[in-house]
Motif scaffolding. Sequence first.
Motif, PDB file in Angstrom:
ATOM      1  N   LEU A   1       1.359  -1.379  -0.455  1.00 13.22           N
ATOM      2  CA  LEU A   1       0.274  -0.673   0.012  1.00 13.22           C
ATOM      3  C   LEU A   1       0.874   0.920   0.165  1.00 13.22           C
ATOM      4  O   LEU A   1       1.168   1.606   1.123  1.00 13.22           O
ATOM      5  CB  LEU A   1      -0.866   0.082   0.433  1.00 13.22           C
ATOM      6  CG  LEU A   1      -2.063   1.112   0.979  1.00 13.22           C
ATOM      7  CD1 LEU A   1      -3.148   0.819   1.877  1.00 13.22           C
ATOM      8  CD2 LEU A   1      -1.924   2.451   1.563  1.00 13.22           C
ATOM      9  N   ASP A   2       1.785   1.954  -1.512  1.00 11.26           N
ATOM     10  CA  ASP A   2       1.811   3.104  -1.302  1.00 11.26           C
ATOM     11  C   ASP A   2       3.658   2.482  -0.900  1.00 11.26           C
ATOM     12  O   ASP A   2       4.438   2.510  -1.403  1.00 11.26           O
ATOM     13  CB  ASP A   2       1.480   3.738  -0.651  1.00 11.26           C
ATOM     14  CG  ASP A   2       2.488   5.173  -1.572  1.00 11.26           C
ATOM     15  OD1 ASP A   2       2.372   5.500  -2.902  1.00 11.26           O
ATOM     16  OD2 ASP A   2       3.452   5.464  -0.752  1.00 11.26           O
ATOM     17  N   VAL A   3       3.754   1.932   0.295  1.00  5.79           N
ATOM     18  CA  VAL A   3       5.379   1.775   0.520  1.00  5.79           C
ATOM     19  C   VAL A   3       5.315   0.194   0.881  1.00  5.79           C
ATOM     20  O   VAL A   3       4.655  -0.320   1.731  1.00  5.79           O
ATOM     21  CB  VAL A   3       5.406   2.609   1.895  1.00  5.79           C
ATOM     22  CG1 VAL A   3       6.482   2.076   2.844  1.00  5.79           C
ATOM     23  CG2 VAL A   3       5.787   3.617   1.504  1.00  5.79           C
ATOM     24  N   PRO A   4       5.962  -0.730   0.197  1.00  5.44           N
ATOM     25  CA  PRO A   4       6.460  -1.919   1.008  1.00  5.44           C
ATOM     26  C   PRO A   4       6.501  -2.398   2.511  1.00  5.44           C
ATOM     27  O   PRO A   4       7.601  -2.206   3.118  1.00  5.44           O
ATOM     28  CB  PRO A   4       7.525  -2.576   0.097  1.00  5.44           C
ATOM     29  CG  PRO A   4       8.349  -0.941  -0.215  1.00  5.44           C
ATOM     30  CD  PRO A   4       7.102  -0.647  -0.300  1.00  5.44           C
ATOM     31  N   THR A   5       5.166  -2.383   3.384  1.00  5.48           N
ATOM     32  CA  THR A   5       5.396  -2.294   4.669  1.00  5.48           C
ATOM     33  C   THR A   5       5.649  -3.849   5.186  1.00  5.48           C
ATOM     34  O   THR A   5       5.836  -4.379   4.711  1.00  5.48           O
ATOM     35  CB  THR A   5       3.920  -1.484   5.446  1.00  5.48           C
ATOM     36  OG1 THR A   5       3.478  -2.443   4.828  1.00  5.48           O
ATOM     37  CG2 THR A   5       4.461  -0.037   5.263  1.00  5.48           C
ATOM     38  N   ASP A   6       6.301  -4.175   6.677  1.00  5.74           N
ATOM     39  CA  ASP A   6       6.147  -5.066   7.303  1.00  5.74           C
ATOM     40  C   ASP A   6       5.259  -5.531   7.454  1.00  5.74           C
ATOM     41  O   ASP A   6       4.714  -6.910   7.482  1.00  5.74           O
ATOM     42  CB  ASP A   6       6.601  -4.941   8.452  1.00  5.74           C
ATOM     43  CG  ASP A   6       6.528  -3.781   9.696  1.00  5.74           C
ATOM     44  OD1 ASP A   6       5.879  -2.542   8.740  1.00  5.74           O
ATOM     45  OD2 ASP A   6       6.233  -4.232  10.549  1.00  5.74           O
ATOM     46  N   CYS A   7       4.019  -5.440   7.444  1.00 11.78           N
ATOM     47  CA  CYS A   7       2.794  -5.023   8.525  1.00 11.78           C
ATOM     48  C   CYS A   7       2.009  -3.827   8.354  1.00 11.78           C
ATOM     49  O   CYS A   7       1.869  -2.924   8.479  1.00 11.78           O
ATOM     50  CB  CYS A   7       2.498  -5.370   9.994  1.00 11.78           C
ATOM     51  SG  CYS A   7       3.244  -4.583  11.151  1.00 11.78           S
ATOM     52  N   PRO A   8       0.735  -4.336   8.261  1.00 13.43           N
ATOM     53  CA  PRO A   8      -0.857  -3.365   7.717  1.00 13.43           C
ATOM     54  C   PRO A   8      -1.199  -3.090   9.365  1.00 13.43           C
ATOM     55  O   PRO A   8      -2.810  -2.360   9.166  1.00 13.43           O
ATOM     56  CB  PRO A   8      -1.323  -3.842   6.586  1.00 13.43           C
ATOM     57  CG  PRO A   8      -1.199  -5.428   7.086  1.00 13.43           C
ATOM     58  CD  PRO A   8      -0.220  -5.297   7.752  1.00 13.43           C
ATOM     59  N   GLN A   9      -0.937  -3.669  10.235  1.00 12.40           N
ATOM     60  CA  GLN A   9      -1.746  -3.692  11.187  1.00 12.40           C
ATOM     61  C   GLN A   9      -1.734  -2.739  12.658  1.00 12.40           C
ATOM     62  O   GLN A   9      -2.672  -1.599  13.345  1.00 12.40           O
ATOM     63  CB  GLN A   9      -2.762  -4.516  11.315  1.00 12.40           C
ATOM     64  CG  GLN A   9      -2.009  -5.648  12.499  1.00 12.40           C
ATOM     65  CD  GLN A   9      -0.411  -5.404  11.527  1.00 12.40           C
ATOM     66  OE1 GLN A   9       0.346  -5.532  11.916  1.00 12.40           O
ATOM     67  NE2 GLN A   9      -0.312  -6.805  10.757  1.00 12.40           N
ATOM     68  N   ARG A  10      -0.460  -2.143  13.445  1.00 10.09           N
ATOM     69  CA  ARG A  10      -0.364  -2.605  14.480  1.00 10.09           C
ATOM     70  C   ARG A  10       0.428  -0.620  14.493  1.00 10.09           C
ATOM     71  O   ARG A  10       0.445  -0.715  12.806  1.00 10.09           O
ATOM     72  CB  ARG A  10       0.782  -3.172  15.602  1.00 10.09           C
ATOM     73  CG  ARG A  10       1.622  -3.860  13.950  1.00 10.09           C
ATOM     74  CD  ARG A  10       2.695  -4.379  15.151  1.00 10.09           C
ATOM     75  NE  ARG A  10       3.641  -4.282  14.214  1.00 10.09           N
ATOM     76  CZ  ARG A  10       4.377  -5.715  14.228  1.00 10.09           C
ATOM     77  NH1 ARG A  10       3.927  -6.819  14.587  1.00 10.09           N
ATOM     78  NH2 ARG A  10       5.863  -5.988  14.334  1.00 10.09           N
TER      79      ARG A  10
ATOM     80  N   PHE B   1      -0.357 -11.270  12.061  1.00  8.22           N
ATOM     81  CA  PHE B   1      -0.217 -11.882  11.196  1.00  8.22           C
ATOM     82  C   PHE B   1      -0.529 -11.716   9.639  1.00  8.22           C
ATOM     83  O   PHE B   1      -1.261 -11.990   8.676  1.00  8.22           O
ATOM     84  CB  PHE B   1      -2.839 -11.995  11.578  1.00  8.22           C
ATOM     85  CG  PHE B   1      -2.738 -12.737  13.410  1.00  8.22           C
ATOM     86  CD1 PHE B   1      -1.894 -14.596  13.509  1.00  8.22           C
ATOM     87  CD2 PHE B   1      -3.031 -12.258  13.843  1.00  8.22           C
ATOM     88  CE1 PHE B   1      -1.622 -14.759  14.750  1.00  8.22           C
ATOM     89  CE2 PHE B   1      -2.211 -12.649  15.626  1.00  8.22           C
ATOM     90  CZ  PHE B   1      -2.622 -13.868  15.592  1.00  8.22           C
ATOM     91  N   ASN B   2      -0.309 -10.322   8.990  1.00  5.65           N
ATOM     92  CA  ASN B   2      -0.180 -10.437   7.720  1.00  5.65           C
ATOM     93  C   ASN B   2       1.410  -9.599   7.096  1.00  5.65           C
ATOM     94  O   ASN B   2       1.765  -8.151   7.629  1.00  5.65           O
ATOM     95  CB  ASN B   2      -1.199  -9.165   7.391  1.00  5.65           C
ATOM     96  CG  ASN B   2      -1.150  -9.025   6.497  1.00  5.65           C
ATOM     97  OD1 ASN B   2      -0.568  -9.620   5.238  1.00  5.65           O
ATOM     98  ND2 ASN B   2      -2.231  -8.440   5.595  1.00  5.65           N
ATOM     99  N   HIS B   3       2.293 -10.485   7.869  1.00  5.61           N
ATOM    100  CA  HIS B   3       3.886 -10.341   6.782  1.00  5.61           C
ATOM    101  C   HIS B   3       4.121 -11.086   5.997  1.00  5.61           C
ATOM    102  O   HIS B   3       4.232 -12.472   6.193  1.00  5.61           O
ATOM    103  CB  HIS B   3       4.953 -10.598   8.414  1.00  5.61           C
ATOM    104  CG  HIS B   3       5.368  -9.450   8.993  1.00  5.61           C
ATOM    105  ND1 HIS B   3       4.082  -8.906   9.989  1.00  5.61           N
ATOM    106  CD2 HIS B   3       6.454  -8.531   9.520  1.00  5.61           C
ATOM    107  CE1 HIS B   3       5.325  -7.867  10.240  1.00  5.61           C
ATOM    108  NE2 HIS B   3       5.765  -8.075  10.327  1.00  5.61           N
ATOM    109  N   TYR B   4       4.363 -10.365   4.895  1.00 10.87           N
ATOM    110  CA  TYR B   4       5.203 -11.704   4.037  1.00 10.87           C
ATOM    111  C   TYR B   4       6.543 -11.191   3.884  1.00 10.87           C
ATOM    112  O   TYR B   4       6.820 -12.808   3.232  1.00 10.87           O
ATOM    113  CB  TYR B   4       4.673 -10.792   2.125  1.00 10.87           C
ATOM    114  CG  TYR B   4       5.655  -9.017   2.279  1.00 10.87           C
ATOM    115  CD1 TYR B   4       7.020  -9.455   2.307  1.00 10.87           C
ATOM    116  CD2 TYR B   4       5.171  -7.935   2.141  1.00 10.87           C
ATOM    117  CE1 TYR B   4       7.923  -7.829   2.410  1.00 10.87           C
ATOM    118  CE2 TYR B   4       5.900  -6.779   2.185  1.00 10.87           C
ATOM    119  CZ  TYR B   4       7.006  -7.120   2.298  1.00 10.87           C
ATOM    120  OH  TYR B   4       7.554  -5.613   1.983  1.00 10.87           O
ATOM    121  N   ALA B   5       7.216 -11.642   4.224  1.00 14.83           N
ATOM    122  CA  ALA B   5       8.804 -12.071   4.532  1.00 14.83           C
ATOM    123  C   ALA B   5       8.497 -14.113   4.263  1.00 14.83           C
ATOM    124  O   ALA B   5       9.605 -14.056   3.452  1.00 14.83           O
ATOM    125  CB  ALA B   5       9.550 -11.058   5.506  1.00 14.83           C
TER     126      ALA B   5
END
Length: 784
Positions: free
Chosen positions: A365-374, A676-680
């Motif tokens: 989401l615009d930046v490749p982040t580690d996680c989208p929730q916390r 519960f949402n990390h792509y690595a």
Amino acid sequence: MTATSTTPSSAPAPVTDWRARMVAAADDHAGAPLLRGAFRLDGGHGEVRRAALHVTALGVVEPVLDGVPVADEVLTPGWSSYEWRLRYRSHDVTERLRQDARGEHVLGLALGRGWAVGRLGWTGRSGFYADRPAALAQLEVEFADGHRQVVATDATWTAGPSAVLANDLYDGQTVDARRDPGDWAVPGAPADGWGPVEEVPFDTARLTPHAGPPVRRQEVVRPQRVWTSPAGELLLDLGQNLVGWLRLRVRGEAGQEVVVRHAEVLEHDELGVRPLRSAAATDRFVLSGGDDGFEPTFTFHGFRYAGLTGWPGGEEGLRRAVDAGDVEAVVVHSDLRRTGEFGCSHELLEQFHRNVVWGLRGNFLDVPTDCPQRDERLGWTGDLSAFAPTAAYLYDVSGFLRDWLADLRAEQRAADGMVAFVVPDVLKFQDRPGGLPAQESTALWSDAAVWVPWALWQAYGDREVLAESFTSMAAHVDRVESLLSPTGLWDTGFQFGDWLDPQAPPEDPFRARADPGVVATACAFRSAHLVAQAAALLGRDGDAQRYGALAERLRTAFGEHYVGEDGTVTSDCPTVYALAVVFGLLEGEVRRRAGDRLAELVTGAGHRIATGFAGTPFVTDALTLTGHLDDAYRLLLQTECPSWLYPVTMGATTVWERWDSMLPDGSVNPGEMTSFNHYALGAVADWVHRTVAGLAPLEPGYRRSLVAPRPGGGLTWARGALQTPHGRLAVAWELTDGPDGGRELVVDVEVPAGTSALVRLPGRDDEELGAGVHRLTAPGVAGG
């Protein structure tokens, strides 16, 4: 408002000819002001030939022209390294102005806090880049006779309140429908409550076109279940962990408040919000008494479950609303084109692959982040180093990641060659957040400067990505060279190492079994070797020789200090063998012995995962390369914790941060850090694409491809397809009963026009295929 006119040359002035000023509301209006300016088109020049609106913000902005949104984008302009790069979006509004070339027009800008003003990181601080939202817009109009008119933000604009009472990416959004300003951006709109704007000092040299795709609404997901928790909260299950928000249509008493909380999991039959840490992830909607629609576009949440209080009619009222489509989740992420597919006969593996895809969608989401929730959502470089090849297969991420690499280069230049832990680097504004040491180049994380451009080059074959990144790639390796100890090893300073080794305690993810010097030196070798190859491709012969020599010195030091004559590698754990084998640090008999030792360790662990961030992307490749394909499959298909498929057995719909983010009893990992949402850890999908399906580039960009499926693990069929830069490349294989009673491998291959594919099947000689559709068989295959 500035409205200047010139009589022109034939083309619109370049977008670098900025007349606009960055402006902010004099009254902050709860961090969500509305800005507007009225204008009339110059007369006597014929019809509008073309008109373009260029817009950006410190914060996020939604542009409106004559009461109608200019675009379907959200969260514009996203998050970049604002000190050096503020991206703008450009929109063609020609038809809008042609439809009504006379009379007054109104350009409006709805602002939110976004990344520039809102909270970032886990310290609770905000306002790292700006103390209030501000926007800059320039409308360029060209008429039939070549006359140009420029309409731009300046101190003559006005600002007013919106219905948004609070907004933050982490904490959520509050909207009071009673304060809805209605048609605030149309000619003749009321001016009550509106006041001045102020020009904000800003250097327009920082403005740059947004090279990546915009963020857009992608799809709608309907709730699968409605019920009431033991604590009395109404709960929704979307059936999928996703990123976005709930869109509601509701009618109730004026002043009644509907509160929506978000979580990825349930714990003890309630929303599991502890993993969010300090992020409130809560939206509040105050009803007007009429028919209200709410969509909180100045925030986003990572969630599968939502808890609602204050809903009119309680549980039955919510059920009716869900059935009527009045409650739905809107999935939001950068607008990427899907390119890669995978399917197979193993149901859990298929679900795991879907989880990898959803993890990418939620975090790109615009930046490749580690996680989208916390309270984090940062562009951790190590996660992307691991995952870039997988991402480049699943989606066309070229523009997305090249834009991010421009931020990496900007941050790196300002840090004397150091590549930060996160990009954009907000951690530099914070004093050792979370107890982290002062930043310095770090293996795997800082290697993103090299590994990500190389992954893009391999996937898309565009040499320009190497050309624009080469200085950055070389600067990273130069910095690492300066950090080597007298032994020639990278065994000094802080390292994340094999982060999140499953044997590390929940509260101490640094305590991996892999020696951090082994991991770092192996990564340094790989980066130096790749920079040498990039230099050769770019015709930089001197650099190729220099970095090639450095790579050889690192290889020699690694062998002397870390590798025994029997092939044992210091710290004797799966990660060190995986890196040494895959990166090419070992040769001959030593390599064979190291592969055998890796297989022993994997077998000894019951084919359960024993690697963290550093080893996980490479362990199945290392087993395959050294003749242990069966062990690679058994590792991949393991369902006991820790394993890739354990979360799938627990109902996961995205990839987890920890192998045991949820424990077998359904409780959340007790560590402070779990998502519960990390792509690595989904980086193994790259091996799945190349080995299970059997698709890989032999030449960058798939001008020449390798089709080499390796059946195993009891799979009876698999398929893969990829939209390469040249067209569709596809393979589908199936194990069938052959005419002699044995197993036969039947393989269908589709090769795009203008390319060729080398097909490598068990028991057959390699075969070069040209464009077209082909069927091949290999008898006597035992892999199924």
